[in-house]
Design an enzyme around this catalytic site. Structure first.
Site, mmCIF file in Angstrom:
data_model
loop_
_atom_site.group_PDB
_atom_site.id
_atom_site.type_symbol
_atom_site.label_atom_id
_atom_site.label_comp_id
_atom_site.label_asym_id
_atom_site.label_seq_id
_atom_site.Cartn_x
_atom_site.Cartn_y
_atom_site.Cartn_z
ATOM 1 N N ASP A 139 2.699 -4.432 8.276
ATOM 2 C CA ASP A 139 1.635 -3.705 8.000
ATOM 3 C C ASP A 139 0.172 -4.682 8.121
ATOM 4 O OD1 ASP A 139 -1.085 -2.580 7.019
ATOM 5 O OD2 ASP A 139 -0.036 -1.964 5.260
ATOM 6 N N GLN A 145 -5.067 -5.325 7.027
ATOM 7 C CA GLN A 145 -6.119 -6.391 6.480
ATOM 8 C C GLN A 145 -5.850 -7.850 7.083
ATOM 9 O OE1 GLN A 145 -8.150 -5.703 4.303
ATOM 10 N NE2 GLN A 145 -7.366 -3.619 3.825
ATOM 11 N N HIS A 196 0.869 -1.217 -0.112
ATOM 12 C CA HIS A 196 -0.042 0.139 -0.013
ATOM 13 C C HIS A 196 0.921 1.255 0.164
ATOM 14 C CE1 HIS A 196 -2.935 2.857 1.694
ATOM 15 N NE2 HIS A 196 -3.992 2.089 1.067
ATOM 16 N N CYS A 235 -4.634 2.573 -3.674
ATOM 17 C CA CYS A 235 -3.605 2.950 -3.141
ATOM 18 C C CYS A 235 -2.420 1.968 -3.423
ATOM 19 C CB CYS A 235 -3.766 3.383 -1.854
ATOM 20 S SG CYS A 235 -4.944 4.549 -1.414
ATOM 21 N N LYS A 267 -10.884 -0.940 10.042
ATOM 22 C CA LYS A 267 -11.119 -2.092 9.230
ATOM 23 C C LYS A 267 -11.120 -3.454 10.053
ATOM 24 C CE LYS A 267 -7.585 -0.289 6.045
ATOM 25 N NZ LYS A 267 -8.518 -0.093 4.867
#
Length: 404
Positions: free
Chosen positions: A199, A202, A122, A362, A225
């Site tokens: 990261d 998700q 991202h 993104c 999220k």
């Protein structure tokens, strides 16, 4: 066409007032809808219990401070942190990455050092590192992907050198849904002495995460999220690393003592939480974690995996559809229809009461790697069902008819 998913329905859609009957919300990877317990926690936080934290000596402020710090402990427990003091509240994962970029990489890296990223990151896990690299004279290398859209860890192993001081990778791709073998990536990074940031935006709503077992050095995610509020996120960092990092911003709460001659700073995590925090956002995040934990991440992952399998099966039957990413993607299916711009796909699906994401997500370098300007993306959550997959497939069949 009817597509059935062999799932044990979670049957929680009634908890989500923003999803009316017959509406297929398939944009959870962008932002998840909020269950009633989260909405109730936010309403209480701004209503009968509202007060500031860490400042007031009156009872309501003390109670809110206790609730605020209880949320920090809950987050630490949720991701397997060694101590609540390793949990820094931020505005989101983007701010968490920028904090590490400025306060760790910006102070530790020098000219000639290297940063390793992957092709599927991202923009929030690309641009902060570019900014630091440009300032200090470091260089950035990019790990390629396997044929099915995973970060190629064999290639990563060949690329890593002692000059690499930081590796930053996505746990789950926001476009392809591919899942990183974090433990192996960590071992490879640490073998050459590099620190590694993951990261987890998700991942945390889809997979059990234990940062201690994974062995990474930093882990970031966003509350919205994870079925929580916007404007709140988490940076987890190893205690010794946070302790050695200078503050990100100056202001109230992050100080030990201030004089015009010299200021000393509070220990982590307060050092990195300048100003009045997003108090109610933290309370909402606590409620969201409790909600997800109550369902069970293993159950959520199984549910979403079945929906992905059903969706891919249905889309593969439409001749003009190209699917991206691995078959076992975590809750995300990206695709394109020959001759149809993803924005047109999204618009027509919206007429069918199916909400998807269309664009570059993104992740423009990844789009270039895939050879497309954009993709359409369906992403699933706890509230989705086989009926939503059916609606998606019917809508795409209509798209194909309209565009021939």
């Amino acid at each position: 066409m009817s597509v059935s998913a062999d799932t044990r329905p979670l049957d929680v859609v009634a908890d989500f007032p923003a999803i009316p009957a017959g509406y297929a919300y398939l944009d959870t990877a962008a932002t998840a809808q909020k269950p009633r317990p989260v909405l109730d926690a936010i309403a209480r936080g701004y209503g009968e219990t509202y007060a500031t934290v860490h400042r007031g000596v009156y009872q309501r402020s003390a109670d809110m401070t206790l609730a605020f710090e209880a949320a920090r402990r809950r987050v630490a427990e949720f991701i397997g942190a060694g101590s609540p003091d390793e949990i820094v509240f931020t505005r989101g994962a983007t701010e968490g990455i920028n904090l590490v970029a400025q306060c760790w990489a910006g102070t530790q890296l020098k000219a000639g050092d290297r940063i390793l990223l992957s092709m599927l990151e991202h923009h929030s896990n690309i641009v902060p590192w570019q900014m630091v690299a440009e300032r200090v004279g470091a260089a950035i290398d990019v790990v390629p992907l396997t044929a099915d859209g995973r970060i190629d860890l064999d290639a990563m192993e060949r690329m890593l050198r002692p000059e690499h001081k930081l590796v930053a990778l996505a746990h789950v791709s926001n476009v392809l849904g591919s899942v990183l073998d974090v433990s192996r990536a960590v071992a490879l990074a640490h073998k050459v002495g590099a620190k590694i940031l993951i990261d987890g935006c998700q991942a945390v709503a889809r997979l059990p995460v234990d940062v201690t077992k994974l062995g990474c050095d930093f882990y970031v995610f966003s509350g919205h999220k994870l079925y929580g509020p916007t404007g709140i996120g988490v940076l987890w960092g190893r205690g010794e690393l946070l302790e050695a990092m200078p503050p990100y911003q100056g202001g109230g709460s992050m100080i030990d003592r201030v004089t015009f001659e010299r200021t000393t700073y509070a220990p982590p995590p307060g050092r990195f939480e300048a100003g009045t925090p997003h108090i109610v956002g933290v309370l909402g995040l606590h409620a969201a974690i409790d909600y997800v934990a109550g369902i069970g991440l293993d159950a959520i992952h199984a549910h979403e995996t079945a929906l992905v399998a059903a969706a891919r099966d249905g889309l593969e039957r439409i001749n003009s559809v190209t699917l991206f990413g691995p078959e076992d993607s975590a809750g995300i299916v990206s695709f394109a229809i020959e001759g149809v711009h993803p924005h047109d796909i999204g618009t027509i699906l919206d007429e069918e009461r199916v909400a998807i994401r269309a664009g570059h997500h993104c992740a423009q370098p990844l789009m270039e790697r895939l050879g497309v300007p954009a993709t359409a993306r369906a992403s699933f959550g706890v509230y989705n069902s086989a009926a939503d997959v059916d609606a998606l497939v019917r809508g795409l069949e209509r798209v194909s008819r309209i565009f021939g």
